[in-house]
Design an enzyme around this catalytic site. Sequence first.
Site, mmCIF file in Angstrom:
data_model
loop_
_atom_site.group_PDB
_atom_site.id
_atom_site.type_symbol
_atom_site.label_atom_id
_atom_site.label_comp_id
_atom_site.label_asym_id
_atom_site.label_seq_id
_atom_site.Cartn_x
_atom_site.Cartn_y
_atom_site.Cartn_z
ATOM 1 N N ARG A 1 21.339 17.046 -65.163
ATOM 2 C CA ARG A 1 21.849 15.996 -66.047
ATOM 3 C C ARG A 1 22.215 14.737 -65.246
ATOM 4 O O ARG A 1 22.019 13.611 -65.711
ATOM 5 C CB ARG A 1 23.059 16.519 -66.825
ATOM 6 C CG ARG A 1 23.543 15.535 -67.868
ATOM 7 C CD ARG A 1 24.482 16.184 -68.854
ATOM 8 N NE ARG A 1 24.797 15.284 -69.950
ATOM 9 C CZ ARG A 1 26.030 14.892 -70.253
ATOM 10 N NH1 ARG A 1 27.046 15.315 -69.540
ATOM 11 N NH2 ARG A 1 26.246 14.072 -71.253
ATOM 12 N N HIS B 1 21.031 10.887 -66.035
ATOM 13 C CA HIS B 1 21.972 9.785 -66.273
ATOM 14 C C HIS B 1 21.875 8.698 -65.201
ATOM 15 O O HIS B 1 22.133 7.534 -65.472
ATOM 16 C CB HIS B 1 23.406 10.331 -66.373
ATOM 17 C CG HIS B 1 23.693 10.923 -67.719
ATOM 18 N ND1 HIS B 1 24.842 10.670 -68.434
ATOM 19 C CD2 HIS B 1 22.963 11.760 -68.501
ATOM 20 C CE1 HIS B 1 24.816 11.323 -69.585
ATOM 21 N NE2 HIS B 1 23.683 12.009 -69.644
ATOM 22 N N ASN C 1 29.312 8.858 -69.809
ATOM 23 C CA ASN C 1 29.427 9.776 -68.675
ATOM 24 C C ASN C 1 30.797 10.442 -68.705
ATOM 25 O O ASN C 1 30.915 11.659 -68.703
ATOM 26 C CB ASN C 1 29.210 9.031 -67.354
ATOM 27 C CG ASN C 1 27.771 8.570 -67.219
ATOM 28 O OD1 ASN C 1 26.858 9.289 -67.585
ATOM 29 N ND2 ASN C 1 27.574 7.366 -66.731
ATOM 30 N N HIS D 1 17.782 20.943 -72.282
ATOM 31 C CA HIS D 1 18.877 21.591 -73.012
ATOM 32 C C HIS D 1 18.635 23.087 -73.173
ATOM 33 O O HIS D 1 19.157 23.722 -74.080
ATOM 34 C CB HIS D 1 19.098 20.904 -74.371
ATOM 35 C CG HIS D 1 19.671 19.531 -74.225
ATOM 36 N ND1 HIS D 1 19.738 18.622 -75.238
ATOM 37 C CD2 HIS D 1 20.222 18.918 -73.143
ATOM 38 C CE1 HIS D 1 20.291 17.497 -74.799
ATOM 39 N NE2 HIS D 1 20.586 17.649 -73.524
HETATM 40 C C1 HEM Z 1 18.589 12.206 -76.909
HETATM 41 C C2 HEM Z 1 18.744 12.574 -75.687
HETATM 42 C C3 HEM Z 1 19.929 13.336 -75.153
HETATM 43 C C4 HEM Z 1 21.182 13.478 -75.668
HETATM 44 C C5 HEM Z 1 21.753 12.869 -76.926
HETATM 45 C C6 HEM Z 1 21.910 14.351 -74.772
HETATM 46 C C7 HEM Z 1 23.217 14.722 -74.945
HETATM 47 C C8 HEM Z 1 23.854 15.689 -74.206
HETATM 48 C C9 HEM Z 1 25.192 16.173 -74.433
HETATM 49 C C10 HEM Z 1 26.147 15.647 -75.500
HETATM 50 C C11 HEM Z 1 25.442 17.154 -73.560
HETATM 51 C C12 HEM Z 1 26.727 17.957 -73.414
HETATM 52 C C13 HEM Z 1 27.589 17.346 -72.339
HETATM 53 C C14 HEM Z 1 28.869 18.109 -72.132
HETATM 54 O O1 HEM Z 1 29.474 18.535 -73.101
HETATM 55 O O2 HEM Z 1 29.282 18.289 -70.970
HETATM 56 C C15 HEM Z 1 24.255 17.299 -72.752
HETATM 57 C C16 HEM Z 1 24.124 18.230 -71.743
HETATM 58 C C17 HEM Z 1 23.039 18.295 -70.915
HETATM 59 N N1 HEM Z 1 21.954 17.444 -70.919
HETATM 60 FE FE1 HEM Z 1 21.497 16.123 -72.360
HETATM 61 N N2 HEM Z 1 21.085 14.709 -73.751
HETATM 62 C C18 HEM Z 1 19.870 14.111 -73.929
HETATM 63 C C19 HEM Z 1 18.770 14.193 -73.112
HETATM 64 C C20 HEM Z 1 18.746 14.881 -71.923
HETATM 65 C C21 HEM Z 1 17.697 14.822 -70.952
HETATM 66 C C22 HEM Z 1 16.444 13.976 -71.093
HETATM 67 C C23 HEM Z 1 18.051 15.646 -69.918
HETATM 68 C C24 HEM Z 1 17.335 15.938 -68.631
HETATM 69 C C25 HEM Z 1 16.122 15.615 -68.347
HETATM 70 C C26 HEM Z 1 19.317 16.245 -70.269
HETATM 71 C C27 HEM Z 1 19.951 17.190 -69.534
HETATM 72 C C28 HEM Z 1 21.125 17.815 -69.910
HETATM 73 C C29 HEM Z 1 21.674 18.981 -69.232
HETATM 74 C C30 HEM Z 1 21.041 19.748 -68.077
HETATM 75 C C31 HEM Z 1 22.880 19.282 -69.867
HETATM 76 C C32 HEM Z 1 23.847 20.399 -69.514
HETATM 77 C C33 HEM Z 1 24.824 19.845 -68.512
HETATM 78 C C34 HEM Z 1 25.831 20.846 -67.978
HETATM 79 O O3 HEM Z 1 25.895 21.986 -68.428
HETATM 80 O O4 HEM Z 1 26.571 20.441 -67.062
HETATM 81 N N3 HEM Z 1 19.720 15.734 -71.471
HETATM 82 N N4 HEM Z 1 23.303 16.401 -73.159
#
Ligand code: HEM
Length: 382
Positions: free
Chosen positions: A114, A118, A147, A247
């Site tokens: 993530r 970002h 963030n 995800h």
């Molecule tokens: C419309 C696009 C996206 C939205 C709205 C979004 C939103 C989010 C949100 C709200 C979380 C939860 C954060 C938390 O509660 O800590 C999350 C987690 C995550 N996102 Fe996304 N995301 C998007 C696209 C992406 C993309 C393109 C990637 C990577 C290429 C990504 C990788 C991740 C990962 C790996 C997590 C888990 C992080 C963790 O467990 O520490 N996301 N995302």
Amino acid sequence: MKMVGFFITTILMFHLVMVPCVAFIPREWFNFIGFGNGEGQKPQPLLKYDPGEPLVLIGNEAENLGTADPAMATRTDLREKFYSRTCPKAEKIVADAVADTFKTNPNALANVIRLQFHDCFVGGCDASLLLDYIPSGDQVEKRSGFNGLLLKGADLIDDIKSKLEQECPQTVSCADTLVFATNEALILSGLPRQRPLGGRRDTLTSLAKMADDNNLPAPNWPLEKMIETFKRKGFNEEEMVILLGAHSVGSTHCDFIMYRAYNYKETNQPDPTLPQGVVDEIKKVCVDANTPKYRNPPMNFDETPTVLDNLFYKNMVERNRTLLETDAYLLNDPRTAPTVQQMATDPELFHKRFMELMKKLSTLNVLTGKDGEIRKTCRSTN
Ligand code: HEM
């Protein structure tokens, strides 16, 4: 009379010579001298680029160029084995450190994946996200609500960077350290091994307002806005769906999903598109809707939070199970649904395409050559 005769003869001679010549002038010359393209169409604008920094168009990027943010162009200066002479152990140091962390904290894999997303979507893959402050005193990207306190993994990058500094001082950039660590995280999550591209340098700046300015998606954005943002960065709908397959690892905090189970659109009812089973699942983890923001527990995106598999898509197709509302849109729109279906049935294809797209992500608007700097520590400029 003599004068008039001479004048008319001169004009006639001029036309007799020039008209046939013009017929042989190549069409492009008309463009160059500003007379349109020779077919009565409007002249096309020329693409501006610095010949010293040639552009490389990867995959569908060429096709997207019309809509892509020109600042997000990729550069050819990145290459594999970038540190083979200056810091030959760099990739191994990163790999060992990520593997060590994985033993005690498997969630770190999702954290760094993530982080790369970002970092790269805001200005480019330049480690702007890792800065704690900048000399101007402006709020840095880390302070952006997008963030906020929920971004984890920066400590792992600090750790790796200090090991790299011991081995070869001021040689490996923080931007490369993050990309190398992410590459290793992907491999440990089950993706095929590939060597990362190196050669990025670190930016001197980082601004929260840039992160806020429609560069990072929010989990309640409509699909239209998601598509527009990804297009601006050079990713089409298919590529966006595949990148969202990230995800499949890690978790989301209840903050972002509770409303779907308890109070969708202020109705005091769950999101009608969510099956009861998923509503119950969310309620089981997100027990108290009144828990203060950022103190809510995390809920795993799927049943295998450290494995980057296609379960994210399978759950969607087979059980209509999604946690983030933005993920739910993917299944219900003709522009994105076919890719969801395809990824749900072809895990190998998902792995292959995801790896390719993470590589493409890692090349967005990088600083190379003499631009930027190589930081000594990732949290501050030198
Ligand atoms: C419309 C696009 C996206 C939205 C709205 C979004 C939103 C989010 C949100 C709200 C979380 C939860 C954060 C938390 O509660 O800590 C999350 C987690 C995550 N996102 Fe996304 N995301 C998007 C696209 C992406 C993309 C393109 C990637 C990577 C290429 C990504 C990788 C991740 C990962 C790996 C997590 C888990 C992080 C963790 O467990 O520490 N996301 N995302």
